[in-house]
Scaffold this motif. Structure first.
Motif, PDB file in Angstrom:
ATOM      1  N   VAL A   1       0.779  -1.088   0.209  1.00 33.90           N
ATOM      2  CA  VAL A   1       0.264  -0.056   0.111  1.00 33.90           C
ATOM      3  C   VAL A   1       0.826   1.174   0.018  1.00 33.90           C
ATOM      4  O   VAL A   1       1.800   1.526   0.383  1.00 33.90           O
ATOM      5  CB  VAL A   1      -0.916  -0.071   1.057  1.00 33.90           C
ATOM      6  CG1 VAL A   1      -0.613   0.244   2.643  1.00 33.90           C
ATOM      7  CG2 VAL A   1      -1.980   1.006   1.524  1.00 33.90           C
ATOM      8  N   TYR A   2       0.362   2.379  -0.234  1.00 36.71           N
ATOM      9  CA  TYR A   2       0.814   3.486  -0.741  1.00 36.71           C
ATOM     10  C   TYR A   2       0.388   4.695   0.219  1.00 36.71           C
ATOM     11  O   TYR A   2      -0.292   5.057   0.807  1.00 36.71           O
ATOM     12  CB  TYR A   2       1.502   4.212  -2.296  1.00 36.71           C
ATOM     13  CG  TYR A   2       1.892   3.904  -3.203  1.00 36.71           C
ATOM     14  CD1 TYR A   2       2.173   2.764  -3.461  1.00 36.71           C
ATOM     15  CD2 TYR A   2       3.429   4.002  -3.095  1.00 36.71           C
ATOM     16  CE1 TYR A   2       2.960   2.225  -4.334  1.00 36.71           C
ATOM     17  CE2 TYR A   2       4.232   3.363  -3.988  1.00 36.71           C
ATOM     18  CZ  TYR A   2       3.971   2.418  -4.134  1.00 36.71           C
ATOM     19  OH  TYR A   2       4.962   1.576  -5.071  1.00 36.71           O
ATOM     20  N   THR A   3       1.204   5.317   0.770  1.00 36.87           N
ATOM     21  CA  THR A   3       0.536   6.135   2.041  1.00 36.87           C
ATOM     22  C   THR A   3       1.733   8.046   1.781  1.00 36.87           C
ATOM     23  O   THR A   3       2.523   7.385   0.948  1.00 36.87           O
ATOM     24  CB  THR A   3       1.359   6.276   3.230  1.00 36.87           C
ATOM     25  OG1 THR A   3       2.519   5.864   3.814  1.00 36.87           O
ATOM     26  CG2 THR A   3       0.942   4.875   4.184  1.00 36.87           C
ATOM     27  N   THR A   4       0.742   8.611   1.410  1.00 34.88           N
ATOM     28  CA  THR A   4       1.305  10.181   1.664  1.00 34.88           C
ATOM     29  C   THR A   4       1.287  10.831   2.631  1.00 34.88           C
ATOM     30  O   THR A   4       0.854  11.053   3.426  1.00 34.88           O
ATOM     31  CB  THR A   4       0.426  11.050   0.466  1.00 34.88           C
ATOM     32  OG1 THR A   4      -0.093  10.091  -0.419  1.00 34.88           O
ATOM     33  CG2 THR A   4       0.448  11.744  -0.060  1.00 34.88           C
ATOM     34  N   LEU A   5       2.831  11.312   2.658  1.00 35.81           N
ATOM     35  CA  LEU A   5       2.853  11.829   3.659  1.00 35.81           C
ATOM     36  C   LEU A   5       3.241  13.595   3.127  1.00 35.81           C
ATOM     37  O   LEU A   5       3.856  14.388   1.901  1.00 35.81           O
ATOM     38  CB  LEU A   5       4.997  11.531   4.173  1.00 35.81           C
ATOM     39  CG  LEU A   5       4.434   9.885   4.183  1.00 35.81           C
ATOM     40  CD1 LEU A   5       5.539   9.304   4.230  1.00 35.81           C
ATOM     41  CD2 LEU A   5       3.678   9.040   4.863  1.00 35.81           C
ATOM     42  N   VAL A   6       3.054  14.120   3.791  1.00 35.24           N
ATOM     43  CA  VAL A   6       3.078  15.626   3.891  1.00 35.24           C
ATOM     44  C   VAL A   6       3.677  16.342   4.960  1.00 35.24           C
ATOM     45  O   VAL A   6       3.568  16.054   5.904  1.00 35.24           O
ATOM     46  CB  VAL A   6       1.093  16.140   3.596  1.00 35.24           C
ATOM     47  CG1 VAL A   6       0.858  15.216   2.513  1.00 35.24           C
ATOM     48  CG2 VAL A   6       0.504  15.952   4.944  1.00 35.24           C
ATOM     49  N   THR A   7       3.775  17.564   4.804  1.00 35.67           N
ATOM     50  CA  THR A   7       4.128  18.533   5.194  1.00 35.67           C
ATOM     51  C   THR A   7       3.717  19.714   5.845  1.00 35.67           C
ATOM     52  O   THR A   7       2.034  19.501   6.615  1.00 35.67           O
ATOM     53  CB  THR A   7       5.848  19.432   5.180  1.00 35.67           C
ATOM     54  OG1 THR A   7       6.457  19.855   6.624  1.00 35.67           O
ATOM     55  CG2 THR A   7       5.622  19.692   4.104  1.00 35.67           C
ATOM     56  N   GLY A   8       4.297  21.369   5.521  1.00 38.25           N
ATOM     57  CA  GLY A   8       2.934  21.946   6.899  1.00 38.25           C
ATOM     58  C   GLY A   8       2.151  22.446   5.951  1.00 38.25           C
ATOM     59  O   GLY A   8       2.428  23.444   4.993  1.00 38.25           O
TER      60      GLY A   8
ATOM     61  N   ASP B   1      -1.480  -4.460  -5.375  1.00 38.18           N
ATOM     62  CA  ASP B   1      -0.581  -2.522  -5.023  1.00 38.18           C
ATOM     63  C   ASP B   1      -1.805  -2.191  -5.029  1.00 38.18           C
ATOM     64  O   ASP B   1      -2.434  -1.711  -5.996  1.00 38.18           O
ATOM     65  CB  ASP B   1      -0.068  -2.592  -6.021  1.00 38.18           C
ATOM     66  CG  ASP B   1       1.069  -1.456  -6.397  1.00 38.18           C
ATOM     67  OD1 ASP B   1       1.454  -1.499  -5.624  1.00 38.18           O
ATOM     68  OD2 ASP B   1       0.539  -0.621  -7.205  1.00 38.18           O
ATOM     69  N   VAL B   2      -1.914  -1.132  -3.925  1.00 38.82           N
ATOM     70  CA  VAL B   2      -3.141   0.346  -4.327  1.00 38.82           C
ATOM     71  C   VAL B   2      -2.660   1.591  -3.754  1.00 38.82           C
ATOM     72  O   VAL B   2      -1.824   1.655  -2.799  1.00 38.82           O
ATOM     73  CB  VAL B   2      -3.964  -0.052  -2.602  1.00 38.82           C
ATOM     74  CG1 VAL B   2      -4.940   1.003  -1.857  1.00 38.82           C
ATOM     75  CG2 VAL B   2      -4.149  -1.703  -3.026  1.00 38.82           C
ATOM     76  N   THR B   3      -2.440   2.728  -4.373  1.00 32.44           N
ATOM     77  CA  THR B   3      -2.616   3.957  -4.477  1.00 32.44           C
ATOM     78  C   THR B   3      -3.589   4.653  -2.596  1.00 32.44           C
ATOM     79  O   THR B   3      -4.743   4.549  -3.400  1.00 32.44           O
ATOM     80  CB  THR B   3      -2.586   4.283  -5.544  1.00 32.44           C
ATOM     81  OG1 THR B   3      -1.382   3.602  -5.957  1.00 32.44           O
ATOM     82  CG2 THR B   3      -1.444   5.813  -4.856  1.00 32.44           C
ATOM     83  N   GLY B   4      -2.674   5.011  -2.176  1.00 32.78           N
ATOM     84  CA  GLY B   4      -3.373   5.763  -1.301  1.00 32.78           C
ATOM     85  C   GLY B   4      -3.670   6.968  -1.801  1.00 32.78           C
ATOM     86  O   GLY B   4      -5.215   7.347  -1.549  1.00 32.78           O
ATOM     87  N   SER B   5      -2.584   7.631  -1.487  1.00 35.11           N
ATOM     88  CA  SER B   5      -3.061   9.432  -2.450  1.00 35.11           C
ATOM     89  C   SER B   5      -2.079   9.812  -2.932  1.00 35.11           C
ATOM     90  O   SER B   5      -0.507   9.068  -3.170  1.00 35.11           O
ATOM     91  CB  SER B   5      -3.182  10.535  -1.631  1.00 35.11           C
ATOM     92  OG  SER B   5      -2.526   9.888   0.183  1.00 35.11           O
ATOM     93  N   SER B   6      -1.539  10.854  -3.958  1.00 31.83           N
ATOM     94  CA  SER B   6      -0.509  11.119  -4.502  1.00 31.83           C
ATOM     95  C   SER B   6      -0.249  13.331  -3.577  1.00 31.83           C
ATOM     96  O   SER B   6      -0.126  13.224  -2.554  1.00 31.83           O
ATOM     97  CB  SER B   6      -1.203  11.155  -5.587  1.00 31.83           C
ATOM     98  OG  SER B   6      -1.839  11.941  -5.425  1.00 31.83           O
ATOM     99  N   THR B   7       0.965  13.472  -4.782  1.00 33.48           N
ATOM    100  CA  THR B   7       1.510  14.277  -4.075  1.00 33.48           C
ATOM    101  C   THR B   7       0.637  15.838  -3.437  1.00 33.48           C
ATOM    102  O   THR B   7      -0.025  15.768  -4.913  1.00 33.48           O
ATOM    103  CB  THR B   7       2.443  14.956  -5.238  1.00 33.48           C
ATOM    104  OG1 THR B   7       3.205  13.613  -5.690  1.00 33.48           O
ATOM    105  CG2 THR B   7       3.318  15.585  -5.616  1.00 33.48           C
ATOM    106  N   MET B   8       1.239  16.681  -3.506  1.00 38.00           N
ATOM    107  CA  MET B   8       0.456  18.026  -3.164  1.00 38.00           C
ATOM    108  C   MET B   8       1.181  18.507  -3.411  1.00 38.00           C
ATOM    109  O   MET B   8       2.771  18.791  -3.265  1.00 38.00           O
ATOM    110  CB  MET B   8       0.233  18.108  -1.503  1.00 38.00           C
ATOM    111  CG  MET B   8      -0.700  17.252  -0.889  1.00 38.00           C
ATOM    112  SD  MET B   8      -0.472  17.966   1.258  1.00 38.00           S
ATOM    113  CE  MET B   8      -1.791  18.725   0.243  1.00 38.00           C
ATOM    114  N   VAL B   9       0.079  19.942  -4.832  1.00 35.68           N
ATOM    115  CA  VAL B   9       0.354  20.805  -4.735  1.00 35.68           C
ATOM    116  C   VAL B   9      -0.266  22.426  -3.682  1.00 35.68           C
ATOM    117  O   VAL B   9      -0.947  22.449  -3.406  1.00 35.68           O
ATOM    118  CB  VAL B   9      -0.131  21.629  -6.166  1.00 35.68           C
ATOM    119  CG1 VAL B   9       0.348  22.157  -6.847  1.00 35.68           C
ATOM    120  CG2 VAL B   9       0.817  20.188  -7.141  1.00 35.68           C
ATOM    121  N   LEU B  10       1.189  22.601  -3.566  1.00 38.79           N
ATOM    122  CA  LEU B  10       0.936  24.077  -2.551  1.00 38.79           C
ATOM    123  C   LEU B  10       0.023  25.302  -2.956  1.00 38.79           C
ATOM    124  O   LEU B  10      -0.562  25.652  -2.740  1.00 38.79           O
ATOM    125  CB  LEU B  10       2.008  24.365  -2.166  1.00 38.79           C
ATOM    126  CG  LEU B  10       2.330  26.192  -1.543  1.00 38.79           C
ATOM    127  CD1 LEU B  10       1.995  25.237   0.127  1.00 38.79           C
ATOM    128  CD2 LEU B  10       3.832  26.310  -0.855  1.00 38.79           C
TER     129      LEU B  10
END
Length: 496
Positions: free
Chosen positions: A108-115, A464-473
């Motif tokens: 599984v994929y996790t999406t990690l985000v910051t501020g 194979d599961v994608t949880g979410s993806s990249t964030m654009v600020l």
């Protein structure tokens, strides 16, 4: 024109003709304009102070019910229990029925985000797949983990209801982080509770994102997790001292509820240094837990037999149930390693306990206290280690009492460490090195060959599961900024 901030601390300018110019650090191939200078400073600062959380509709406080957009990213240190447990979000669950699916025996994929605002939508951006998010060096990563509790009510779950089921040693390294899933059984009524966990290098800050989860593609023979015999992980610089089996998440650095003995700024990591194998944890189930919890014979004490280096015939062990329970203050007493290279003693008159070389008196371990003489170091019947002075206790190893079964024995090893072992032969604590040699353990090294491997399933189906993806600020006046860092929003206002 597009400027991009990388966690690797470089800035890329896309020219109108589609070509790229890259400049690293502060060495620029051409004089930077004001925008370039400000963006570079922004990238340097933001990348160095980044805090992270997992992003998915299933996380607690996803709708920002407290009005604090960054709460799941806040580093937790010195908090009371109600503030750090579930990151203070027990009363802010995700919408009913929203879960993060965990494919048994899959990935599984996790999406990690910051501020960033936790509610901001995400879009795919493969550029983040390969950049180290929190550090420019791979050997500075220290591991992330996922843990699960087979309960669905956050107000009924306890710290001992969670067991770690997947570990990535060189995390945080990319925004879409994959985790391997072991042969997990079904969740009751289609819902469990999960944590994403991370401990920053060299800091007391703890990071935890709570989310609702469910196991899919369950194997018919899946066994339950052995929660009844789960243990806290313990540091094991020598891999032969590590123990496997179901282990709790780290609860560390808080005012209440800790289960780890590490001192401030020497945090525990999800790495081989603490006995964690890479990937899915196959040893957590009732049919794979290797720990029998049966008493074993006390190993024979190994002693230094060099009369020159050990003129007082000191032993190498302190035991919790006999006359050798204590190390009394004495410059000639204490314990000495079997190879005669290291001596541990309580210095007479100073209240200092220390590990020193028998050849040049260099120190590997030292604890200074304010205890008044006479004093002695004691191993208690519950597995505690304390320095007791005149009518008071000056210092103790925290959060180790109550785990394991006595009698306990404290040994000095040939590599200059103190190790505490219980009557079942399980490693319960070890001292740290003053020279910080533990930090030299690379997170991506293969699991030690001495460790056993465990088979929790005979037939595996891979998903194979994608949880979410990249964030654009965000975008403004034709300039697109994509970056990591807790100070992102504040710096944008300053830059533009």
């Amino acid at each position: 024109m597009t400027y991009r901030c990388s966690p690797l601390l470089f800035l890329t300018r896309t020219k109108p003709d589609g070509m790229y110019q890259e400049f690293y650090g502060r060495i620029l191939p051409f004089p930077p304009d004001k925008m370039q200078r400000q963006l570079l400073l922004f990238c340097l600062v933001a990348s160095s102070v980044a805090h992270y959380a997992m992003m998915h509709p299933s996380v607690f406080n996803i709708n920002d019910t407290k009005g604090d957009l960054f709460r799941n990213n806040w580093p937790m240190s010195g908090w009371n229990f109600s503030s750090w447990w579930f990151h203070g979000n027990v009363d802010s669950p995700p919408p009913k029925g929203v879960v993060f699916n965990l494919p048994a025996n899959g990935q599984v994929y996790t999406t990690l985000v910051t501020g960033l605002p936790m509610t901001q939508p995400t879009v795919p951006d493969p550029w983040y797949e390969f950049g180290l998010l929190h550090t420019p060096y791979r050997n500075s990563t220290r591991g992330c983990a996922l843990a699960i509790a087979y309960k669905s009510d956050p107000k009924q779950v306890t710290v001992k209801d969670f067991v770690v089921f997947s570990v990535v040693h060189d995390c945080i390294k990319q925004q879409n982080q994959s985790f391997s899933i072991p042969n997990l059984p079904s969740c009751p009524n289609g819902q469990c509770l999960c944590f994403w966990l991370w401990q920053a290098q060299g800091r007391s800050d703890q990071f935890m994102t709570a989310f609702t989860c469910n196991v899919t593609g369950v194997h018919s023979g899946a066994q339950p997790i052995d929660y009844a015999r789960a243990q806290p992980a313990r540091k094991c610089y020598n891999p032969s001292r590590c123990y496997q089996g179901p282990r709790y998440p780290y609860y560390y650095g808080q005012l209440q509820g800790n289960n780890m003995p590490e001192i401030p700024h020497q945090p525990p990591y999800y790495s081989i240094l603490y006995g964690w194998s890479e990937g899915a944890q196959h040893d957590i189930f009732v049919n794979t837990n290797p720990n029998t919890f049966q008493q074993v014979p006390l190993p024979a004490e190994q002693r230094c037999v060099n009369a020159t280096l050990n003129p007082h015939n000191l032993g190498s062990r302190v035991v919790s149930n006999n006359a050798s329970t204590y190390i009394n203050e004495s410059n000639i007493g204490g314990i000495i390693s079997p190879n005669c290279l290291w001596k541990f003693y309580a210095e007479k008159g100073s209240g200092v306990i220390q590990m020193v070389s028998t050849f040049n008196s260099s120190q590997l371990y030292r604890i200074s206290t304010s205890v008044k003489s006479p004093y002695q170091l004691q191993v208690s019947s519950l597995g505690g280690i304390c320095l007791n002075g005149a009518n008071s206790t000056s210092w103790c190893v925290q959060n180790i009492e109550g785990y394991g079964q006595g009698p306990f024995h404290l040994d000095i090893t040939d590599d200059g460490m103190l190790t505490l072992t219980d009557s079942m032969g399980m490693h319960r604590w070890e001292s740290t090195f003053k020279d910080n040699r533990e930090d030299q353990v690379n997170p991506w090294e293969p699991d030690p060959a001495i460790w056993k491997t465990y088979d929790d399933v005979t037939e595996t189906s891979i998903h194979d599961v994608t949880g979410s993806s990249t964030m654009v600020l965000g975008t403004s006046t034709g300039v697109s900024l994509q970056c990591t860092g807790l100070l992102a929003l504040a710096f944008i206002c300053w830059i533009l």
